[in-house]
Design an enzyme around this catalytic site. Structure first.
Site, mmCIF file in Angstrom:
data_model
loop_
_atom_site.group_PDB
_atom_site.id
_atom_site.type_symbol
_atom_site.label_atom_id
_atom_site.label_comp_id
_atom_site.label_asym_id
_atom_site.label_seq_id
_atom_site.Cartn_x
_atom_site.Cartn_y
_atom_site.Cartn_z
ATOM 1 N N GLY A 481 0.842 -1.185 0.000
ATOM 2 C CA GLY A 481 0.000 0.000 0.000
ATOM 3 C C GLY A 481 0.879 1.236 0.000
ATOM 4 O O GLY A 481 0.400 2.365 0.034
ATOM 5 N N THR A 482 2.190 0.983 -0.050
ATOM 6 C CA THR A 482 3.180 2.042 0.082
ATOM 7 C C THR A 482 3.503 2.731 -1.239
ATOM 8 O O THR A 482 4.057 3.817 -1.236
ATOM 9 C CB THR A 482 4.480 1.438 0.637
ATOM 10 N N LEU A 644 11.701 10.005 -4.170
ATOM 11 C CA LEU A 644 11.602 9.453 -5.527
ATOM 12 C C LEU A 644 10.264 9.733 -6.182
ATOM 13 O O LEU A 644 10.166 9.858 -7.395
ATOM 14 C CB LEU A 644 11.877 7.949 -5.493
ATOM 15 N N LYS A 647 4.427 12.365 -4.722
ATOM 16 C CA LYS A 647 3.067 12.147 -4.222
ATOM 17 C C LYS A 647 3.013 10.969 -3.236
ATOM 18 O O LYS A 647 2.587 11.129 -2.094
ATOM 19 C CB LYS A 647 2.126 11.896 -5.404
ATOM 20 N N GLN A 652 3.479 8.600 2.428
ATOM 21 C CA GLN A 652 4.161 7.755 3.403
ATOM 22 C C GLN A 652 4.495 8.543 4.662
ATOM 23 O O GLN A 652 4.287 8.091 5.782
ATOM 24 C CB GLN A 652 5.455 7.202 2.799
ATOM 25 N N GLY A 716 14.857 6.127 2.262
ATOM 26 C CA GLY A 716 13.722 5.401 2.833
ATOM 27 C C GLY A 716 12.830 6.327 3.640
ATOM 28 O O GLY A 716 13.298 7.178 4.385
ATOM 29 N N GLU A 719 9.154 4.652 7.557
ATOM 30 C CA GLU A 719 9.038 4.591 9.010
ATOM 31 C C GLU A 719 9.417 5.865 9.754
ATOM 32 O O GLU A 719 8.963 6.090 10.878
ATOM 33 C CB GLU A 719 9.835 3.389 9.529
HETATM 34 MO MO1 MOS Z 1 8.360 -2.365 9.094
HETATM 35 S S1 MOS Z 1 8.023 -2.496 11.113
HETATM 36 O O1 MOS Z 1 9.888 -3.013 8.963
HETATM 37 O O2 MOS Z 1 7.110 -2.975 8.194
#
Ligand code: MOS
Length: 756
Positions: A481-482, A644, A647, A652, A716, A719
């Protein structure tokens, strides 16, 4: 096996510009999802499909004396009742060693032991979901109960260190904390806690197991198809080639779907017994136990500074719950080893085993919980030292990772502080707590630092020029979903100078080239790097085919003078000379038009400490009489290398911030201290924010060039968004009210109970 189980998506509407890296390409899977055509694991239908219900223990410790299955078996439509007393025996008691990505201890009905309330103890398979549920209800289970250990404080006496803390030593020590502590001008000693939380993605776990002779195919909602394949083959005693795992779409995962839990293996076992495909969907209430959690943590701090506001001592001691069957550590103290400059640092992690379900990765495991405690402590000490909390953080900025003894690959945290503070209006903050009022509300400003490691693992990818001039790109990674579907399409389109509609991407299947777990915010860096590399290779390969082919107008042209532009190979200094990809493809067989790569992190990987950083600023309003807390405004500035996709990347980060707010003010799994059952195992009582709880969020992306992080320059973003937010909110609540809440979630009653 039918090839249609892997969907090929394209984005017909997108133009070439959107497809460039950094562009705001809309989700290529969006139309399918909006039209209900994206098939998630539970949507897959096969002829002869049967339905399974997972049955859970209703006691927290002991043995199952007996299970009376007669009524269930007599219920119309029930095909199988699988219990510890009749389940097929698995090699090594079903515990064959695996590590994808944690060494899971599963409950596979191989013995009669019960270790926690909610443990899988049976599976009922029926013609319909209703019949399987009714069958499950008709089971009569007798237990020999034992007193469960559910008392964290009591069990703490026997706490033990984990073997490791996410690849690092569980304990660390540098300098002399005791000496520095005794000489410090400012000292804070405080204990913080974060509650037990459960993952609640929109899509619960689901798996569909289907056997064709000795071949097993699983449609599973997972972050790691290759890991599920490994788990299944090891646990069932199969060859790896006998298992295929398919997972094109996942409706949220957040770490809980990083490893295969018991129900996945149980579905495969049941399907082999009934000789028909079995669908097992984990119910919402079943999300609270057998499929992981974020464990309760208790974090003791000693933090000290000299008269100039320089940190001199930092001690961060973490005690975290784990299950009695598997050690899993929430590594909350890792960030304390590097985030601020301090010569004397000691950190420890200790596990407190209880009769509870096995904990696991939950979005920013370690950083989310640890940053709440560290950022609260920093705020408390800043106040003691008479310093603005942002200024205190600036003074203690670390230019070098003293924990790992490595320079940072890049770090733009000071710019995040500056730009975030500017946009937020931090300079307007009155340093005095409980001093800013607007009518009936107390107004508070809070700040915290955000951080998350930039990780990357090896990944493979394949690219093939198709006869119609499109390029098929294949990689066994996932979209939780990312936005992976979109992002990888974009990487390929950018590298090949093709519009996104000419990229045919395939992901989410073990039949595709190997990719690592989609966790740790590393999918873009890992799978993205592989797609990047395979497209570069395809370009070179196609140029080579053309120049060595007598039928090509480019025959004999030196290789380095060939470029690929807008679907045409051409001579750099003579653009009229060339041919289209279609014409090249027409003269070659498929296999000649295909290239494979395995992309691994370069030699720089070991030489730098790699992290994303950010700064979170929040405003809270607390009703002076009622204690109701509202967050009307959040400003967050991040440096994440290259963003990257403007949107999906923004989404995220926003999603992470929303979860940070949820962690600060809402989420809390309440476990009955006598029986170990989760009392609020539903979305009515397990609170998550709704739209009305979420304020205006302003995001600032601080541009950053990181030459060491990988070919895409991306650090990244999955998170980091959750980190720092709970700390910033706690700090703002203190600023508003003068009350320091050290235990999450911060609620109306915790404010009422707090000392000034
Ligand atoms: Mo994450 S907690 O590495 O999906």
């Amino acid at each position: 096996m039918d090839a249609t189980s892997t969907l090929t998506l394209t984005s017909p509407a997108a133009g070439a510009e959107d497809g460039k890296l950094g562009g705001a390409l809309s989700r290529v899977d969006g139309p399918l999802k909006v039209c209900g055509q994206a098939r998630y694991a539970a949507d897959v239908h096969l002829p002869g499909l049967t339905h399974a219900t997972l049955v859970q223990s209703r006691v927290a410790a002991g043995r199952i004396r007996s299970i009376d299955t007669q009524a269930a078996q007599a219920h119309p439509g029930v095909l199988l009742v699988m219990t510890p007393f009749n389940a097929p025996r698995l090699p090594e008691g079903g515990q064959a060693g695996i590590k994808p990505p944690a060494g899971r201890t599963l409950s596979l009905l191989q013995d009669d032991r019960v270790h926690y309330d909610g443990q899988p103890i049976a599976v009922v398979v029926a013609e319909t979901l209703e019949a399987s549920r009714q069958g499950a209800r008709l089971l009569q289970v007798e237990y020999d109960q034992e007193p469960p250990q559910l008392d964290f404080e009591a069990a703490k006496a026997q706490a033990h260190p984990p073997k490791e803390a996410q690849g690092q030593e569980p304990d660390s020590r540098r300098g002399d904390v005791e000496a520095a502590w005794s000489q410090a001008a400012h000292r804070l000693e405080a204990t913080y806690s974060t509650p037990l939380e459960h993952h609640n993605p929109l899509e619960t776990h689901a798996t569909l197991a289907s056997w064709d002779g000795d071949q097993l195919t699983l449609w599973d909602s997972t972050q790691y198809v290759h890991g599920v394949k490994q788990t299944l083959s090891q646990r069932l005693g199969l060859q790896a080639e006998q298992v295929r795992v398919v997972s094109p779409f996942v409706g949220g995962a957040f770490g809980s779907k990083g490893s295969a839990w018991s129900h996945v293996v149980l579905a495969a076992m049941a399907a082999r017994e009934v000789k028909r495909p079995v669908r097992l969907v984990v119910e919402r209430t079943q999300m609270f136990g057998p499929v992981g959690n974020r464990p309760f943590t208790q974090q003791q701090f000693r933090l000290a500074a000299d008269g100039g506001g320089q940190l001199t001592a930092l001690e961060h001691r973490v005690h975290a719950e784990t299950s009695r069957i598997e050690d899993w550590i929430e590594p909350s103290a890792l960030i304390s080893r590097f985030l601020y400059a301090c010569d004397n640092v000691a950190t420890t992690h200790r596990l407190v085993p209880l009769n509870v379900g096995v904990p696991t990765f939950q979005r920013a495991p370690g950083e989310a919980t640890g940053s709440f405690a560290l950022e609260s402590a920093m705020d408390e000490l800043a106040h003691q030292a008479g310093l603005d909390p942002l200024e205190f953080r600036r003074r203690n900025h670390s230019d070098f990772d003293a924990g790992q003894q490595l320079p940072y690959s890049s770090k733009s945290l000071l710019a995040c502080y500056d730009q975030g503070a500017q946009a937020f209006g931090w300079s307007q903050r009155n340093p005095k707590p409980r001093a800013t009022r607007r009518g009936d509300v107390l107004v508070g400003y809070g700040v915290a630092t955000a951080t998350y490691p930039a990780k990357r693992l090896a990944s493979e990818a394949r690219a093939t020029l198709l006869p119609d001039g499109r390029v098929r790109v294949q990689c066994g990674t996932h979209d939780l979903g990312t936005g992976t579907w979109t992002l990888l399409t974009q990487v390929a389109a950018d590298r090949l100078d093709l519009p996104p509609a000419r990229i045919a991407l395939e992901i989410g299947d073990t039949a595709l080239p190997m990719a690592p777990v989609s966790g740790g915010s590393m999918t873009a860096a890992s799978a993205g790097a592989a797609v990047h590399a395979v497209c570069e290779l395809l370009r070179t390969h196609l140029a080579e085919l053309a120049v060595t082919d007598e039928a090509s107008p480019l025959h004999g042209v030196p290789h380095e003078l060939i470029e690929l532009r807008e679907g045409r190979l051409r001579k750099t200094d003579e653009p009229g000379r060339g041919e289209t990809l279609e014409s090249l493809a027409a003269r070659h067989a498929d296999i000649d038009l295909q290239v494979n790569v395995r992309a691994t992190p370069g030699p720089d990987a070991e030489k730098y400490s790699k992290h994303s950083f950010g700064a979170v600023f929040v405003e809270v309003h607390v009703d002076a009489d009622l204690g109701e807390i509202r967050v009307p405004r959040i400003v967050a500035a991040y440096s994440v290398g290259n963003l990257l996709n403007a949107k999906t990347g923004r989404s995220q980060l926003l999603g992470g911030i929303v979860w940070g707010l949820s962690m600060a003010l809402h989420e809390h799994s309440l476990r009955d201290p006598r029986y170990g059952r989760i009392a609020n195992a539903n979305l009515g009582e397990y609170h998550i924010p709704v739209n009305a709880d979420i304020p205006d969020i302003e995001l600032i992306i601080v541009p950053e060039d990181d030459p060491h992080i990988g070919p895409l320059g991306a650090k990244g973003i999955g998170e980091i968004g959750i980190t720092g937010v709970a700390g910033a909110i706690a700090n703002a609540v203190w600023h508003a009210t003068g009350r320091r809440i050290r235990d999450l979630p911060i609620s109306l009653d915790s404010l009422l109970h707090a000392q000034r």
